[in-house]
Design a protein around this motif. Structure first.
Motif, PDB file in Angstrom:
ATOM      1  N   GLY B 182      -3.474   2.824  -0.801  1.00 12.23           N
ATOM      2  CA  GLY B 182      -4.204   1.587  -1.004  1.00 12.23           C
ATOM      3  C   GLY B 182      -3.545   0.414  -0.135  1.00 12.23           C
ATOM      4  O   GLY B 182      -2.479   0.290   0.187  1.00 12.23           O
ATOM      5  N   GLY B 183      -4.197  -0.745  -0.204  1.00 10.66           N
ATOM      6  CA  GLY B 183      -3.611  -1.915   0.223  1.00 10.66           C
ATOM      7  C   GLY B 183      -4.069  -2.297   1.745  1.00 10.66           C
ATOM      8  O   GLY B 183      -3.806  -3.267   2.267  1.00 10.66           O
ATOM      9  N   ALA B 186      -6.129  -5.701   1.808  1.00  6.18           N
ATOM     10  CA  ALA B 186      -5.294  -6.772   1.866  1.00  6.18           C
ATOM     11  C   ALA B 186      -4.680  -6.937   3.101  1.00  6.18           C
ATOM     12  O   ALA B 186      -4.394  -8.229   3.685  1.00  6.18           O
ATOM     13  N   GLY B 207      -2.996 -13.078   0.443  1.00  3.97           N
ATOM     14  CA  GLY B 207      -2.624 -11.683   0.605  1.00  3.97           C
ATOM     15  C   GLY B 207      -1.994 -11.010  -0.564  1.00  3.97           C
ATOM     16  O   GLY B 207      -2.626 -10.010  -0.963  1.00  3.97           O
ATOM     17  N   ILE B 208      -1.254 -11.989  -1.141  1.00  4.30           N
ATOM     18  CA  ILE B 208      -0.576 -11.252  -2.587  1.00  4.30           C
ATOM     19  C   ILE B 208      -1.758 -11.092  -3.608  1.00  4.30           C
ATOM     20  O   ILE B 208      -1.862 -10.187  -4.406  1.00  4.30           O
ATOM     21  N   TYR B 211      -4.076  -8.243  -2.648  1.00  2.00           N
ATOM     22  CA  TYR B 211      -3.516  -6.772  -2.835  1.00  2.00           C
ATOM     23  C   TYR B 211      -3.275  -6.682  -4.237  1.00  2.00           C
ATOM     24  O   TYR B 211      -3.694  -5.544  -4.629  1.00  2.00           O
ATOM     25  N   GLU B 212      -2.976  -7.585  -4.775  1.00  2.00           N
ATOM     26  CA  GLU B 212      -3.046  -7.085  -6.532  1.00  2.00           C
ATOM     27  C   GLU B 212      -4.572  -6.790  -6.990  1.00  2.00           C
ATOM     28  O   GLU B 212      -4.530  -5.754  -7.910  1.00  2.00           O
ATOM     29  N   MET B 215      -5.189  -3.188  -5.839  1.00  2.00           N
ATOM     30  CA  MET B 215      -4.479  -2.269  -6.565  1.00  2.00           C
ATOM     31  C   MET B 215      -5.090  -1.982  -8.005  1.00  2.00           C
ATOM     32  O   MET B 215      -5.226  -0.736  -8.230  1.00  2.00           O
ATOM     33  N   PHE B 269       3.568   0.479 -10.210  1.00  2.00           N
ATOM     34  CA  PHE B 269       2.661  -0.501 -11.028  1.00  2.00           C
ATOM     35  C   PHE B 269       2.777  -0.356 -12.299  1.00  2.00           C
ATOM     36  O   PHE B 269       3.304   0.553 -12.868  1.00  2.00           O
ATOM     37  N   ALA B 271       3.369  -3.190 -14.528  1.00  2.00           N
ATOM     38  CA  ALA B 271       4.207  -4.283 -15.015  1.00  2.00           C
ATOM     39  C   ALA B 271       3.560  -5.323 -15.950  1.00  2.00           C
ATOM     40  O   ALA B 271       3.897  -5.860 -16.588  1.00  2.00           O
ATOM     41  N   MET B 273       1.533  -7.667 -14.777  1.00  2.00           N
ATOM     42  CA  MET B 273       1.829  -8.969 -14.030  1.00  2.00           C
ATOM     43  C   MET B 273       0.718  -9.480 -12.746  1.00  2.00           C
ATOM     44  O   MET B 273       0.686 -10.583 -12.348  1.00  2.00           O
ATOM     45  N   GLY B 274      -0.061  -8.188 -12.629  1.00  3.73           N
ATOM     46  CA  GLY B 274      -0.985  -8.458 -11.430  1.00  3.73           C
ATOM     47  C   GLY B 274      -2.069  -9.678 -11.714  1.00  3.73           C
ATOM     48  O   GLY B 274      -1.963 -10.671 -10.854  1.00  3.73           O
ATOM     49  N   ASN B 277      -0.242 -12.817 -11.537  1.00  4.08           N
ATOM     50  CA  ASN B 277       0.195 -13.250 -10.247  1.00  4.08           C
ATOM     51  C   ASN B 277      -0.926 -13.842  -9.438  1.00  4.08           C
ATOM     52  O   ASN B 277      -0.901 -14.800  -8.546  1.00  4.08           O
TER      53      ASN B 277
END
Ligand SMILES: Nc1ncnc2c1ncn2[C@@H]1O[C@H](COP(=O)(O)OP(=O)(O)OP(=O)(O)O)[C@@H](O)[C@H]1O
Ligand SMILES: [Mg+2]
Lengths: 112, 306
Positions: B182-183, B186, B207-208, B211-212, B215, B269, B271, B273-274, B277
């Motif tokens: 994936g990705g 993004a 982008g960040i 991407y999160e 995913m 992946f 964590a 945190m997505g 973020n």
């Protein structure tokens, strides 16, 4: 710190290098969690990781990291290397473990 | 660009431009064992006014044309170049701004100066005052052209197009592919925003966040859809899926909370945190979800005004 210097400190094998090989990095981030890269890795850092799939390079791309070094002799998956080449990243691998690699770079004066 | 803006920009460029981007990396050097009788061709080539004397890539001195002529005139017997070299020459750092290099060179009346890496003391280039201006000018020209292109792109869309409102919409579908590969959305979004001439920090944040979210679509929802809108005010990214939904959004937003199964964790992946973020990257972030129906993220990043 110049790429050349990092390569010599970590005794890296070069898998891909940007034609402009006098690029340098001003910090380093070491992690195997991609969300951690996305949250905390500064633009222009060196990324040290053991994660060798495509996502290691994607996370570097998103955070605008130009240099990725795989530790413990890990080889990136072919799709990871191919994407790194497409994005003109420098892709390295070192036989040192994450801990050794970090301590060597720290001794050479590179900060997180 | 107005004339004042151009002058401001050139001044900025002189400060921003680093020595390494205008230095010559292809230059002659002399080994300390070279004899004075052997340096004539090197001195004559390109009318070198001084040549660095280098051992193991480290600069140990320079031989100037003055010293060479002096030696010729004196009719002294042959000797190693190190006997005639200067050792107190100034040097420059590759990361030093061009403006400070110019100042140092004019203070010390140097014409050619070696560029030395501060941590390794290796010589990496040469700066020559007579060519510096030419090099800087051609660099300014390139930067200026890039800027014009960027300006053109942005203005082409938001200023030159006379309409009551201008709105660009991009759509991407995230197919239910293995998360390992994936990705792509993004990545494509970053390229698209670069081509639209958006500011670098906005592109990084977009982008960040994208991407999160992408995913998460692959990890939990079996794919989904992106709709991106760019207008003169902001960049909006709306991501929808028809997955299982999130039972407790507040809990899901908490850093560290994750229901990621092992196969997701093995890919780097999980964590927890997505979502956090994404929130950090947004100027405004809303998440709504209905169990069994799906989840919607609404991300807004304000456009920076020039
Ligand atoms: N689109 C979605 N559909 C269903 N559940 C989701 C969705 N996005 C997130 N979640 C749930 O919210 C939790 C937190 O998501 P978040 O992205 O913050 O962390 P993560 O994906 O678990 O880990 P990380 O993003 O750090 O790799 C997830 O573990 C999952 O349970
Ligand atoms: Mg996530």
């Amino acid at each position: 710190m110049t790429i050349k210097r990092i390569i010599s400190i970590l005794d890296c094998k070069i898998l891909n290098i940007d034609e402009n090989d006098n690029i340098s990095v001003d910090s380093v981030y070491a992690t195997d969690l991609m969300s951690d890269v996305l949250a905390n890795c500064k633009k222009g850092s060196l990324l040290l990781t053991i994660l060798s799939n495509l996502q290691s390079v994607r996370a570097a791309e998103m955070t605008e990291v130009q240099v990725v070094c795989y530790v413990s002799g890990r080889q990136p998956k072919p799709e990871a290397l191919a994407h790194g080449q497409k994005k003109k990243m420098t892709i390295l691998t070192t036989d040192y473990s994450m801990y050794r690699a970090c301590s060597l770079l720290h001794d050479a004066g590179l900060e997180e | 660009m107005s004339k004042i803006r151009i002058a401001d920009r050139i001044q900025e460029i002189l400060y921003e431009l680093e020595v390494k981007s205008v230095m010559w990396t292809d230059f002659y050097t002399l080994h300390p064992h070279k004899m004075m009788s052997e340096v004539r061709t090197v001195m004559q080539k390109n009318r070198n006014t001084c040549v660095p004397i280098v051992l193991d890539k480290k600069l140990i001195g320079t031989l100037t044309v003055d010293k060479y002529i002096k030696w010729l005139k004196s009719h002294e017997k042959d000797m190693p170049v190190t006997r005639c070299m200067d050792v107190d020459q100034i040097t420059l750092h590759p990361q030093e701004p061009v403006i400070s290099a110019l100042r140092k060179m004019s203070d010390s009346k140097s014409i050619r100066v070696a560029v030395v890496e501060p941590d390794t003391h290796e010589i990496v280039g040469i700066i020559c005052r007579c060519n510096l201006f030419e090099d800087v000018l051609s660099k300014i020209n390139v930067i200026y052209k890039d800027e014009e292109v960027r300006h053109y792109r942005a203005s082409h869309i938001f200023e030159d197009v006379l309409a009551d409102s201008v709105n660009i919409t991009l759509k991407f579908h995230v197919a239910d592919t293995p998360m390992e590969f994936g990705g792509e959305v993004a990545s494509s979004l970053r390229t698209a925003l670069q081509n639209l001439g958006l500011n670098g920090d906005m592109i990084r944040r977009a982008g960040i966040a994208a991407y999160e979210a992408e995913m998460n679509l692959l990890a939990y929802a079996g794919g989904g859809d992106f709709r991106i809108e760019v207008n003169p005010e902001h960049l909006q990214i709306v991501i929808t899926d028809t997955g299982p939904g999130i039972p407790d959004i507040e809990q899901a937003m908490e850093p560290g909370y994750s229901t990621a199964p092992d196969w997701v964790r093995e890919l780097g992946f999980g964590a927890g945190m997505g979502l956090n973020n994404i929130n950090e990257c947004s100027d405004k972030f809303e998440i709504t979800s209905e169990m069994g129906q799906g989840t919607k993220l609404d991300i807004i990043i304000d456009l920076e005004k020039p």
